[in-house]
Design a protein around this motif. Structure first.
Motif, PDB file in Angstrom:
ATOM      1  N   VAL A 321      -9.696  -4.913 -14.426  1.00  0.00           N
ATOM      2  CA  VAL A 321      -9.172  -4.634 -15.765  1.00  0.00           C
ATOM      3  C   VAL A 321      -7.659  -4.796 -15.742  1.00  0.00           C
ATOM      4  O   VAL A 321      -6.981  -4.267 -14.858  1.00  0.00           O
ATOM      5  N   LYS A 322      -7.142  -5.515 -16.751  1.00  0.00           N
ATOM      6  CA  LYS A 322      -5.698  -5.686 -16.907  1.00  0.00           C
ATOM      7  C   LYS A 322      -5.302  -5.195 -18.295  1.00  0.00           C
ATOM      8  O   LYS A 322      -5.705  -5.776 -19.307  1.00  0.00           O
ATOM      9  N   ILE A 323      -4.529  -4.117 -18.333  1.00  0.00           N
ATOM     10  CA  ILE A 323      -4.086  -3.535 -19.593  1.00  0.00           C
ATOM     11  C   ILE A 323      -2.832  -4.255 -20.068  1.00  0.00           C
ATOM     12  O   ILE A 323      -1.878  -4.412 -19.306  1.00  0.00           O
ATOM     13  N   ILE A 353     -19.034 -11.572 -16.469  1.00  0.00           N
ATOM     14  CA  ILE A 353     -18.747 -11.396 -17.887  1.00  0.00           C
ATOM     15  C   ILE A 353     -17.246 -11.266 -18.099  1.00  0.00           C
ATOM     16  O   ILE A 353     -16.583 -10.457 -17.438  1.00  0.00           O
ATOM     17  N   ALA A 354     -16.712 -12.093 -18.996  1.00  0.00           N
ATOM     18  CA  ALA A 354     -15.312 -11.997 -19.389  1.00  0.00           C
ATOM     19  C   ALA A 354     -15.219 -11.095 -20.619  1.00  0.00           C
ATOM     20  O   ALA A 354     -15.910 -11.336 -21.621  1.00  0.00           O
ATOM     21  N   GLN A 355     -14.391 -10.060 -20.533  1.00  0.00           N
ATOM     22  CA  GLN A 355     -14.224  -9.125 -21.642  1.00  0.00           C
ATOM     23  C   GLN A 355     -12.813  -9.233 -22.210  1.00  0.00           C
ATOM     24  O   GLN A 355     -11.858  -9.518 -21.497  1.00  0.00           O
ATOM     25  N   ARG A 356     -12.742  -8.942 -23.483  1.00  0.00           N
ATOM     26  CA  ARG A 356     -11.466  -9.008 -24.183  1.00  0.00           C
ATOM     27  C   ARG A 356     -11.484  -7.921 -25.263  1.00  0.00           C
ATOM     28  O   ARG A 356     -12.443  -7.828 -26.031  1.00  0.00           O
ATOM     29  N   ALA A 357     -10.442  -7.114 -25.309  1.00  0.00           N
ATOM     30  CA  ALA A 357     -10.350  -6.052 -26.309  1.00  0.00           C
ATOM     31  C   ALA A 357      -9.092  -6.259 -27.143  1.00  0.00           C
ATOM     32  O   ALA A 357      -7.995  -6.419 -26.608  1.00  0.00           O
ATOM     33  N   ILE A 358      -9.266  -6.254 -28.460  1.00  0.00           N
ATOM     34  CA  ILE A 358      -8.148  -6.402 -29.384  1.00  0.00           C
ATOM     35  C   ILE A 358      -8.118  -5.216 -30.332  1.00  0.00           C
ATOM     36  O   ILE A 358      -9.122  -4.525 -30.524  1.00  0.00           O
ATOM     37  N   ASN A 359      -6.951  -4.985 -30.937  1.00  0.00           N
ATOM     38  CA  ASN A 359      -6.873  -3.895 -31.907  1.00  0.00           C
ATOM     39  C   ASN A 359      -7.125  -4.423 -33.316  1.00  0.00           C
ATOM     40  O   ASN A 359      -7.476  -5.587 -33.519  1.00  0.00           O
ATOM     41  N   GLN A 360      -6.952  -3.548 -34.299  1.00  0.00           N
ATOM     42  CA  GLN A 360      -7.274  -3.894 -35.693  1.00  0.00           C
ATOM     43  C   GLN A 360      -6.392  -5.006 -36.249  1.00  0.00           C
ATOM     44  O   GLN A 360      -6.760  -5.653 -37.240  1.00  0.00           O
ATOM     45  N   LEU A 364      -3.828  -8.324 -28.504  1.00  0.00           N
ATOM     46  CA  LEU A 364      -4.573  -8.190 -27.253  1.00  0.00           C
ATOM     47  C   LEU A 364      -4.217  -6.871 -26.565  1.00  0.00           C
ATOM     48  O   LEU A 364      -3.051  -6.590 -26.314  1.00  0.00           O
ATOM     49  N   SER A 365      -5.240  -6.108 -26.226  1.00  0.00           N
ATOM     50  CA  SER A 365      -5.045  -4.825 -25.566  1.00  0.00           C
ATOM     51  C   SER A 365      -5.499  -4.846 -24.108  1.00  0.00           C
ATOM     52  O   SER A 365      -4.831  -4.296 -23.239  1.00  0.00           O
ATOM     53  N   VAL A 366      -6.640  -5.479 -23.831  1.00  0.00           N
ATOM     54  CA  VAL A 366      -7.211  -5.467 -22.482  1.00  0.00           C
ATOM     55  C   VAL A 366      -7.889  -6.801 -22.185  1.00  0.00           C
ATOM     56  O   VAL A 366      -8.557  -7.371 -23.056  1.00  0.00           O
ATOM     57  N   LEU A 367      -7.741  -7.251 -20.950  1.00  0.00           N
ATOM     58  CA  LEU A 367      -8.558  -8.327 -20.399  1.00  0.00           C
ATOM     59  C   LEU A 367      -9.316  -7.769 -19.202  1.00  0.00           C
ATOM     60  O   LEU A 367      -8.758  -7.003 -18.410  1.00  0.00           O
ATOM     61  N   ALA A 368     -10.585  -8.141 -19.072  1.00  0.00           N
ATOM     62  CA  ALA A 368     -11.370  -7.630 -17.953  1.00  0.00           C
ATOM     63  C   ALA A 368     -12.400  -8.671 -17.540  1.00  0.00           C
ATOM     64  O   ALA A 368     -12.835  -9.502 -18.343  1.00  0.00           O
TER      65      ALA A 368
END
Length: 380
Positions: A321-323, A353-360, A364-368
Motif C-alpha cells: 500500500v502506498k498512501i 489485484i491493482a487497487q486505487r482509491a480516490i476521494n469525492q 488519488l488517495s491510495v495505490l495498492a
C-alpha cells in the motif's frame, strides 16, 4: 498582539546521523502492543474499527461452520500487535511522522486463541524532496509476527515520512488549492449515493471464488469509506489503541519519558501530536487542511476490500500500500480494484489485484497491489 504560532523541530544532519546508528538494531524497549492475543473481543473490536463486519471475524456461530472451525482475525490485525510497525517511530524528536505505507506477506491465518510475539528493527532511512514539506525522511521498519508455536505468521515493512511541520505549513504546496476551497458539504442525494454503495457491498463469505472463474480485467466492487468524521477516526483508535492516547497519570508518565510529545493546546496543556486526527487546529499547523484519517486505518481498508472479494476460502498473501494524500474530515473514499494477472506457484493459485482509491473530487488517495490465494475446482 496575537501569539506567534509554535515552532516545531527541524531535521538536522546530527539528529539524522544519530538515528542512522539505530539501523538494524533490534527494538526491544518500546510500548507494549495494544493486543497480545486474538481474543473474540479483540478481533471484533479491530474489525469494527475499520468498518468490517465479516462474519468470519465477528460471528463465532458462523465461523464454526467454516473449514477453520473458529473465528479468524482479519489480515490487518497485525497493526495492533506492534507499535513500531504501526508508526511509533524513534529519533528526530519533535519532527512530525506521517504513516505512508506497508509491504507485507502473510504466511498463515491468525485464529481465535493465537498469541503473538514480534521482532522489529529500523530497516532504512531514505531522504526525499516532497511537494508536501520539502525535505522529508522515509523511515522504514521491518517487522516479523510469530504465533505461540513460534511459527512465522506475517512479515513486512511499514514506513512513515518525517516532515518539518513549519515547512509544510508555510511552504508546502500539496494542499495549496484545497485550502482555498469551501468546506465540503453533502446533500441528501450525495449521502444517498454513498449509502447505496454500503447497502450493495457483498461479503463473498461461504461462496468460494474459484480461480477458474477469475479473469484478467475482472473488476472488484467499489467499496466506500466515509464520509470521514472524527467519530469514525475514534472508532478506529478504539480498535487499534492509538500510539499516544493516554489519560491522567499515564499521560503524565508518557510526557515525563518523552517531553517532545507535549505540544500545548489552546488551553496551554501539553498534549500529543496524535490529536491531528481530531483537532483541525493542530492539523493545520502541520500543513494539512483539517483533521485526517490514520495511515494504518487506510491500509486496513485496502485489505478489507480484498477479503470481502475472496471469501472464506481465499487467503490474502501479499499487500503493498502506498498512501498518496491525507483524507481530511469530510472526505469520502472510493476503493476500486482490477485483476491484473492470475498465476500458479508452488501448487497454489493466485490472482493479483491493482487497487486505487480516490476521494469525492477524484484526487488519488491510495495505490495498492494485493496478491490473493484462491481455491481451484481441480485442486482446492
Amino acid at each position: 498582539m496575537p501569539e506567534t504560532q509554535p515552532r516545531f523541530s527541524l531535521i538536522t544532519d546530527k539528529s539524522l546521523a544519530d538515528l542512522r546508528k539505530l539501523i538494524d538494531v533490534p527494538i526491544e524497549d518500546s510500548l507494549e502492543p495494544w493486543y497480545y492475543e486474538a481474543t473474540r473481543d479483540n478481533i471484533r473490536h479491530w474489525a469494527h474499527g475499520i468498518g468490517d463486519d465479516n462474519p468470519l471475524w465477528c460471528e463465532p456461530e458462523y465461523a464454526a461452520k467454516t473449514k477453520y472451525g473458529r473465528v479468524l482475525a482479519p489480515p490487518s490485525f497485525i497493526f495492533p500487535l506492534n507499535r513500531s510497525f504501526s508508526g511509533y517511530v524513534g529519533g528526530l524528536a519533535g519532527v512530525h511522522a506521517m504513516f505512508a505505507g506497508i509491504d507485507v506477506t502473510w504466511h498463515k491465518p491468525m485464529m481465535l486463541g493465537d498469541q503473538f510475539t514480534t521482532k522489529v528493527r529500523l530497516k532504512d532511512l531514505v531522504e526525499h524532496n516532497t511537494q508536501f514539506a520539502g525535505r522529508s525522511i522515509q523511515q522504514i521498519y521491518r517487522c516479523e509476527f510469530y504465533d505461540q508455536n513460534h511459527e512465522l505468521v506475517a512479515e513486512g515493512d511499514s514506513w512513515c515520512f518525517r516532515t518539518e511541520s513549519d515547512t509544510a505549513r508555510e511552504r508546502g504546496t500539496k494542499y495549496e488549492q484545497e485550502k482555498k476551497k469551501a468546506p465540503v458539504h453533502y446533500t441528501r442525494d450525495d449521502l444517498a449515493k454513498i449509502f447505496a454503495l454500503y447497502e450493495a457491498e457483498e461479503i463473498r463469505g461461504a461462496n468460494p471464488r474459484y480461480i477458474e472463474d477469475v479473469k484478467v480485467g475482472d473488476k472488484l466492487q467499489t467499496m466506500a469509506k466515509g464520509p470521514m468524521t472524527v467519530t469514525g477516526f475514534i472508532a478506529f483508535a478504539q480498535g487499534w489503541g492509538g500510539l499516544y492516547i493516554r489519560s491522567n497519570r499515564l499521560a503524565w508518565k508518557q510526557l515525563q519519558k518523552h517531553p517532545g510529545l507535549g505540544i500545548p493546546n489552546k488551553f496551554g496543556i501539553p498534549d500529543v501530536p496524535e490529536r491531528v486526527h481530531w483537532e483541525d487546529d493542530l492539523a493545520a499547523l502541520v500543513g494539512t487542511p483539517a483533521a485526517y484519517d490514520y495511515g494504518p486505518e487506510r491500509c486496513s481498508w485496502m485489505s478489507h476490500h480484498l477479503t470481502d472479494w475472496i471469501g472464506d476460502s481465499g487467503f490474502l498473501r501479499h499487500l503493498e500500500v502506498k498512501i498518496r494524500r491525507h483524507n481530511p474530515v469530510g472526505d469520502t473514499l472510493y476503493i476500486n480494484g482490477e485483476v491484473t494477472r492470475t498465476f500458479e506457484e508452488g501448487g497454489a493459485h493466485y490472482a493479483e489485484i491493482a487497487q486505487r482509491a480516490i476521494n469525492q473530487d477524484g484526487a488519488l488517495s491510495v495505490l495498492a497491489t494485493g496478491t490473493v490465494r484462491l481455491p481451484s475446482r481441480v485442486r482446492g
